[in-house]
Design an enzyme around this catalytic site. Structure first.
Site, PDB file in Angstrom:
ATOM      1  N   SER A   1       0.824  -1.217   0.000  1.00  0.00           N
ATOM      2  CA  SER A   1       0.000   0.000   0.000  1.00  0.00           C
ATOM      3  C   SER A   1       0.855   1.264   0.000  1.00  0.00           C
ATOM      4  CB  SER A   1      -0.909   0.042   1.234  1.00  0.00           C
ATOM      5  OG  SER A   1      -1.644  -1.149   1.355  1.00  0.00           O
TER       6      SER A   1
HETATM    7  N1  SAH Z   1      -0.198  -5.371   3.923  1.00  0.00           N
HETATM    8  C1  SAH Z   1       0.601  -5.676   2.727  1.00  0.00           C
HETATM    9  C2  SAH Z   1      -0.165  -5.308   1.465  1.00  0.00           C
HETATM   10  C3  SAH Z   1      -0.794  -6.502   0.951  1.00  0.00           C
HETATM   11  S1  SAH Z   1      -1.737  -6.456  -0.525  1.00  0.00           S
HETATM   12  C4  SAH Z   1       1.944  -5.022   2.753  1.00  0.00           C
HETATM   13  O1  SAH Z   1       2.223  -4.245   3.699  1.00  0.00           O
HETATM   14  O2  SAH Z   1       2.743  -5.295   1.865  1.00  0.00           O
HETATM   15  C5  SAH Z   1      -3.002  -7.563   0.004  1.00  0.00           C
HETATM   16  C6  SAH Z   1      -2.581  -8.972   0.304  1.00  0.00           C
HETATM   17  O3  SAH Z   1      -3.743  -9.689   0.737  1.00  0.00           O
HETATM   18  C7  SAH Z   1      -2.023  -9.737  -0.881  1.00  0.00           C
HETATM   19  O4  SAH Z   1      -0.739 -10.211  -0.577  1.00  0.00           O
HETATM   20  C8  SAH Z   1      -3.021 -10.884  -1.063  1.00  0.00           C
HETATM   21  O5  SAH Z   1      -2.416 -12.085  -1.504  1.00  0.00           O
HETATM   22  C9  SAH Z   1      -3.591 -11.029   0.333  1.00  0.00           C
HETATM   23  N2  SAH Z   1      -4.894 -11.719   0.441  1.00  0.00           N
HETATM   24  C10 SAH Z   1      -5.942 -11.701  -0.403  1.00  0.00           C
HETATM   25  N3  SAH Z   1      -6.947 -12.466   0.072  1.00  0.00           N
HETATM   26  C11 SAH Z   1      -6.527 -12.970   1.259  1.00  0.00           C
HETATM   27  C12 SAH Z   1      -7.109 -13.846   2.235  1.00  0.00           C
HETATM   28  N4  SAH Z   1      -8.333 -14.363   2.092  1.00  0.00           N
HETATM   29  N5  SAH Z   1      -6.383 -14.147   3.334  1.00  0.00           N
HETATM   30  C13 SAH Z   1      -5.120 -13.651   3.511  1.00  0.00           C
HETATM   31  N6  SAH Z   1      -4.519 -12.828   2.619  1.00  0.00           N
HETATM   32  C14 SAH Z   1      -5.205 -12.495   1.509  1.00  0.00           C
END
Ligand code: SAH
Length: 227
Positions: A76
């Site tokens: 993000s």
């Molecule tokens: N917080 C992260 C940003 C992640 S983007 C950072 O600081 O880098 C969102 C993430 O959510 C992705 O990696 C995606 O694979 C994950 N995601 C999507 N659906 C999910 C689920 N049901 N459970 C866990 N993670 C999930």
């Protein structure tokens, strides 16, 4: 003997490398977005974002934008990380659950406030890479689970704070259940192609839920295990 006034100690990794860029990034968050939470700004200066960014994105590690981290996912924008962190109730005793570990950067920012950080990632290679990053740099207390975060992490519930960094269509019931009375959740809600809203959820001491939209956002979708 346990002393209730004991100050908890845990590892919050540091480096001077690219510190000038982090200072500039924090100044931008304050200036462009009128953001004044000094504890969160300090955390943004302290956590080396470039440790969490893939090598192809290193030049942009401190830019005011989201960045690709592989597998169609993104880390993000720094302001969104700062904002979501600032509204959570965080102190060294808080237990916080993150859904969507991604690069691990948001979890590392949470680790500045509490050693009790739990984070779940559904894409195995991303989860494994985050685990390696945490090990390599000494984030010893962050606990990572690879699996579907929709179900939360009942073994460690209830949580004082829950932060979701991928967007479901509606708020997952297990996450509401696993929120402590008096706790708070930050979650983007909305369809894949439609407008999403960042929603602030409060659970009162009497287990009442209140919700408030705080801003329009755009997150990757929350996917389920058997989609
Ligand atoms: N917080 C992260 C940003 C992640 S983007 C950072 O600081 O880098 C969102 C993430 O959510 C992705 O990696 C995606 O694979 C994950 N995601 C999507 N659906 C999910 C689920 N049901 N459970 C866990 N993670 C999930």
């Amino acid at each position: 003997m346990s002393d209730p006034n004991r100050v908890l100690q845990w590892n919050r990794p540091r480096t001077e490398v690219r510190l000038d860029e982090r200072v500039r990034m924090a100044d931008q968050i304050r200036g462009r977005y009128d953001f004044s939470d000094s504890a969160v700004l300090k955390a943004m200066r302290n956590v080396p974002r470039h440790w969490f960014v893939p090598s192809a994105q290193q030049v942009s590690a401190y830019a005011d934008s989201p960045l690709p981290i592989g597998h169609g996912q993104t880390i993000s924008q720094p302001f969104i990380v700062a904002y979501m962190t600032s509204v959570l109730p965080l102190d060294p005793n808080s237990r916080v659950l993150e859904i969507g570990t991604g690069s691990g950067y948001q979890a590392a920012v949470l680790n500045e406030f509490t050693p009790h950080v739990f984070t779940i990632e559904i894409v195995r290679p991303l989860g494994e890479r985050a685990i390696r990053t945490f090990q390599e740099h000494g984030y010893h207390t962050i606990r990572v689970k690879i699996g579907d975060g929709y179900r939360g992490w009942p073994e460690y519930a209830p949580f004082d704070a829950i932060i979701v960094t991928c967007a479901p269509d509606k708020i997952p019931a297990p996450l509401l259940e696993q929120l402590k009375p008096g706790g708070r959740m930050m979650i983007p809600v909305g369809g894949r192609w439609s407008l999403q809203e960042l929603v602030l959820v409060d659970k009162t001491a009497a287990d009442k839920i209140s919700k408030r939209s705080v801003m329009p956002v755009r997150f990757v979708p929350l996917v389920r295990e058997k989609e």
